[in-house]
Each structure stands twice: as C-alpha cells, then as structure tokens.
Design a protein around this motif. Structure first.
Motif, PDB file in Angstrom:
ATOM      1  N   ALA A  60      79.304  32.300  69.504  1.00  0.00           N
ATOM      2  CA  ALA A  60      78.485  31.329  68.768  1.00  0.00           C
ATOM      3  C   ALA A  60      79.101  30.908  67.436  1.00  0.00           C
ATOM      4  O   ALA A  60      78.911  29.765  66.998  1.00  0.00           O
ATOM      5  CB  ALA A  60      77.091  31.908  68.526  1.00  0.00           C
ATOM      6  N   LEU A  61      79.827  31.788  66.777  1.00  0.00           N
ATOM      7  CA  LEU A  61      80.325  31.504  65.423  1.00  0.00           C
ATOM      8  C   LEU A  61      81.174  30.235  65.309  1.00  0.00           C
ATOM      9  O   LEU A  61      81.052  29.526  64.303  1.00  0.00           O
ATOM     10  CB  LEU A  61      81.068  32.708  64.863  1.00  0.00           C
ATOM     11  CG  LEU A  61      80.175  33.855  64.389  1.00  0.00           C
ATOM     12  CD1 LEU A  61      81.025  35.032  63.918  1.00  0.00           C
ATOM     13  CD2 LEU A  61      79.235  33.404  63.282  1.00  0.00           C
ATOM     14  N   PRO A  62      82.024  29.893  66.256  1.00  0.00           N
ATOM     15  CA  PRO A  62      82.789  28.653  66.099  1.00  0.00           C
ATOM     16  C   PRO A  62      81.922  27.392  66.027  1.00  0.00           C
ATOM     17  O   PRO A  62      82.382  26.351  65.564  1.00  0.00           O
ATOM     18  CB  PRO A  62      83.685  28.628  67.346  1.00  0.00           C
ATOM     19  CG  PRO A  62      83.843  30.059  67.714  1.00  0.00           C
ATOM     20  CD  PRO A  62      82.507  30.679  67.384  1.00  0.00           C
ATOM     21  N   ALA A  66      78.863  26.358  58.867  1.00  0.00           N
ATOM     22  CA  ALA A  66      78.450  26.658  57.492  1.00  0.00           C
ATOM     23  C   ALA A  66      78.503  28.151  57.178  1.00  0.00           C
ATOM     24  O   ALA A  66      78.536  28.530  56.013  1.00  0.00           O
ATOM     25  CB  ALA A  66      77.039  26.123  57.239  1.00  0.00           C
ATOM     26  N   ILE A  67      78.498  28.991  58.202  1.00  0.00           N
ATOM     27  CA  ILE A  67      78.472  30.436  57.957  1.00  0.00           C
ATOM     28  C   ILE A  67      79.832  30.896  57.426  1.00  0.00           C
ATOM     29  O   ILE A  67      80.842  30.747  58.097  1.00  0.00           O
ATOM     30  CB  ILE A  67      78.117  31.225  59.234  1.00  0.00           C
ATOM     31  CG1 ILE A  67      76.696  30.898  59.681  1.00  0.00           C
ATOM     32  CG2 ILE A  67      78.254  32.730  58.989  1.00  0.00           C
ATOM     33  CD1 ILE A  67      76.256  31.601  60.950  1.00  0.00           C
ATOM     34  N   TYR A  68      79.811  31.440  56.219  1.00  0.00           N
ATOM     35  CA  TYR A  68      81.049  31.949  55.633  1.00  0.00           C
ATOM     36  C   TYR A  68      81.020  33.461  55.437  1.00  0.00           C
ATOM     37  O   TYR A  68      82.029  34.071  55.163  1.00  0.00           O
ATOM     38  CB  TYR A  68      81.383  31.248  54.315  1.00  0.00           C
ATOM     39  CG  TYR A  68      80.393  31.490  53.201  1.00  0.00           C
ATOM     40  CD1 TYR A  68      80.488  32.610  52.388  1.00  0.00           C
ATOM     41  CD2 TYR A  68      79.366  30.582  52.955  1.00  0.00           C
ATOM     42  CE1 TYR A  68      79.575  32.843  51.368  1.00  0.00           C
ATOM     43  CE2 TYR A  68      78.454  30.810  51.948  1.00  0.00           C
ATOM     44  CZ  TYR A  68      78.569  31.934  51.159  1.00  0.00           C
ATOM     45  OH  TYR A  68      77.658  32.157  50.157  1.00  0.00           O
ATOM     46  N   LEU A  69      79.842  34.089  55.584  1.00  0.00           N
ATOM     47  CA  LEU A  69      79.716  35.527  55.404  1.00  0.00           C
ATOM     48  C   LEU A  69      78.878  36.119  56.531  1.00  0.00           C
ATOM     49  O   LEU A  69      77.764  35.655  56.776  1.00  0.00           O
ATOM     50  CB  LEU A  69      79.054  35.839  54.065  1.00  0.00           C
ATOM     51  CG  LEU A  69      78.914  37.320  53.716  1.00  0.00           C
ATOM     52  CD1 LEU A  69      79.077  37.522  52.225  1.00  0.00           C
ATOM     53  CD2 LEU A  69      77.603  37.898  54.188  1.00  0.00           C
ATOM     54  N   VAL A  70      79.438  37.117  57.205  1.00  0.00           N
ATOM     55  CA  VAL A  70      78.706  37.863  58.234  1.00  0.00           C
ATOM     56  C   VAL A  70      78.864  39.349  57.919  1.00  0.00           C
ATOM     57  O   VAL A  70      79.975  39.858  57.863  1.00  0.00           O
ATOM     58  CB  VAL A  70      79.238  37.574  59.657  1.00  0.00           C
ATOM     59  CG1 VAL A  70      78.473  38.399  60.686  1.00  0.00           C
ATOM     60  CG2 VAL A  70      79.149  36.088  59.985  1.00  0.00           C
ATOM     61  N   ASP A  71      77.737  40.009  57.698  1.00  0.00           N
ATOM     62  CA  ASP A  71      77.747  41.452  57.470  1.00  0.00           C
ATOM     63  C   ASP A  71      77.189  42.105  58.723  1.00  0.00           C
ATOM     64  O   ASP A  71      75.991  42.015  59.006  1.00  0.00           O
ATOM     65  CB  ASP A  71      76.899  41.816  56.254  1.00  0.00           C
ATOM     66  CG  ASP A  71      76.971  43.304  55.919  1.00  0.00           C
ATOM     67  OD1 ASP A  71      77.560  44.078  56.717  1.00  0.00           O
ATOM     68  OD2 ASP A  71      76.429  43.688  54.873  1.00  0.00           O
ATOM     69  N   HIS A  88      87.739  34.850  69.217  1.00  0.00           N
ATOM     70  CA  HIS A  88      87.046  33.677  68.681  1.00  0.00           C
ATOM     71  C   HIS A  88      87.242  33.427  67.194  1.00  0.00           C
ATOM     72  O   HIS A  88      87.008  32.307  66.733  1.00  0.00           O
ATOM     73  CB  HIS A  88      85.551  33.768  69.012  1.00  0.00           C
ATOM     74  CG  HIS A  88      85.292  33.688  70.480  1.00  0.00           C
ATOM     75  ND1 HIS A  88      85.344  32.503  71.171  1.00  0.00           N
ATOM     76  CD2 HIS A  88      85.037  34.648  71.394  1.00  0.00           C
ATOM     77  CE1 HIS A  88      85.111  32.719  72.445  1.00  0.00           C
ATOM     78  NE2 HIS A  88      84.918  34.028  72.615  1.00  0.00           N
ATOM     79  N   LEU A  89      87.686  34.411  66.426  1.00  0.00           N
ATOM     80  CA  LEU A  89      87.880  34.196  64.986  1.00  0.00           C
ATOM     81  C   LEU A  89      88.908  33.125  64.640  1.00  0.00           C
ATOM     82  O   LEU A  89      88.740  32.434  63.629  1.00  0.00           O
ATOM     83  CB  LEU A  89      88.232  35.509  64.284  1.00  0.00           C
ATOM     84  CG  LEU A  89      87.035  36.353  63.889  1.00  0.00           C
ATOM     85  CD1 LEU A  89      87.496  37.655  63.253  1.00  0.00           C
ATOM     86  CD2 LEU A  89      86.104  35.613  62.958  1.00  0.00           C
ATOM     87  N   PRO A  90      89.953  32.924  65.425  1.00  0.00           N
ATOM     88  CA  PRO A  90      90.879  31.842  65.077  1.00  0.00           C
ATOM     89  C   PRO A  90      90.213  30.460  65.028  1.00  0.00           C
ATOM     90  O   PRO A  90      90.718  29.546  64.385  1.00  0.00           O
ATOM     91  CB  PRO A  90      91.931  31.897  66.193  1.00  0.00           C
ATOM     92  CG  PRO A  90      91.906  33.315  66.650  1.00  0.00           C
ATOM     93  CD  PRO A  90      90.458  33.733  66.540  1.00  0.00           C
ATOM     94  N   LYS A  91      89.060  30.324  65.667  1.00  0.00           N
ATOM     95  CA  LYS A  91      88.322  29.060  65.670  1.00  0.00           C
ATOM     96  C   LYS A  91      87.368  28.956  64.484  1.00  0.00           C
ATOM     97  O   LYS A  91      86.621  27.990  64.394  1.00  0.00           O
ATOM     98  CB  LYS A  91      87.523  28.934  66.972  1.00  0.00           C
ATOM     99  CG  LYS A  91      88.354  29.071  68.228  1.00  0.00           C
ATOM    100  CD  LYS A  91      87.449  29.174  69.444  1.00  0.00           C
ATOM    101  CE  LYS A  91      88.188  29.800  70.598  1.00  0.00           C
ATOM    102  NZ  LYS A  91      87.294  30.242  71.668  1.00  0.00           N
ATOM    103  N   CYS A  92      87.388  29.950  63.582  1.00  0.00           N
ATOM    104  CA  CYS A  92      86.429  30.023  62.467  1.00  0.00           C
ATOM    105  C   CYS A  92      87.136  30.205  61.127  1.00  0.00           C
ATOM    106  O   CYS A  92      86.878  31.185  60.417  1.00  0.00           O
ATOM    107  CB  CYS A  92      85.461  31.177  62.683  1.00  0.00           C
ATOM    108  SG  CYS A  92      84.621  31.212  64.247  1.00  0.00           S
TER     109      CYS A  92
END
Length: 127
Positions: A60-62, A66-71, A88-92
């Motif tokens: 979902a994150l990509p 607007a989400i810049y912080l995930v704890d 998936h992080l390379p897309k974010c």
C-alpha cells in the motif's frame, strides 16, 4: 474502522500503537490508507502484526505519497515482512523514517533493509 478511514481525507496522523492489531486488521486497513491524501505519519508500533500484515502495508505504501514517517517497531514482521519492504520501498522515495526495529528479523533481513537510509531495523537474535 478500515471502511471509515476512507472518509478521513484530512487526517494527518494515524496513531494505532499498542492496540493489539494483527495481520487481519492491517490487511483491511492498508488498502484504505491511499484515500487519506493528507496522512503523513502512521504509528502502528507495539502490536501483533506479522508478515502478511506487513506485506499488505508494504504494498500500500507506494500509493500513499504523503506518508513520510512509519513507526512499526515491536511487531512480528519477520522475514516475510522484511522481504515485502525490501521489494516495495524503492517505490517510496518520500519516506524519510521507517522504524522496523524489534520485528523478529534476522541478520540477513537487516542487511537487505540497510540499503534504504530511511529504515531503522535491528536483528532480533533472541527469538
């Protein structure tokens, strides 16, 4: 809650720490996050989220630009969750902080996640 989240277009911070959330809850919640166009911080630390819930969030994150912080520390993502984030992080590139520490990850998982400067991860050697 997941269906109501779509009605919260102005929501900036979603704090769900220490709520006994599991995979099923995060799998239901994650696809709804993209509807929250103003959401920039997600706190889901200290829950019971495992690999499938983590994978749903990673997918979902990509779509959540607007989400810049995930704890998400102190869950149980394990290798399955770590692998999903590595994929998936390379897309974010907009995510500046992603705390995945204390998630039952091994040394190899942490090594793979260390390629992303935003990620804070630790190997849990005592499972």
């Amino acid at each position: 809650m997941a269906s109501a989240l779509g009605q919260c277009s102005r929501l900036c911070v979603l704090g769900l720490a220490s709520n006994s959330l599991g995979d099923a809850q995060l799998e239901a919640l994650s696809p709804q996050l993209e509807r929250c166009k103003s959401l920039n911080q997600l706190d889901i630390h200290h829950n019971r989220i495992g690999g499938t819930g983590a994978a749903a969030l990673a997918v979902a994150l990509p779509k959540c630009k607007a989400i810049y912080l995930v704890d998400a520390h102190q869950n149980n993502f394990g290798g399955v969750g770590a692998a999903a984030f590595v994929e998936h992080l390379p897309k974010c590139p907009w995510i500046v902080t992603l705390d995945l520490s204390q998630n039952c990850t091994g040394v190899a998982d942490v090594a793979a996640l260390s390629a992303f400067p935003a990620v804070r991860a630790s190997a849990d050697l005592y499972r």
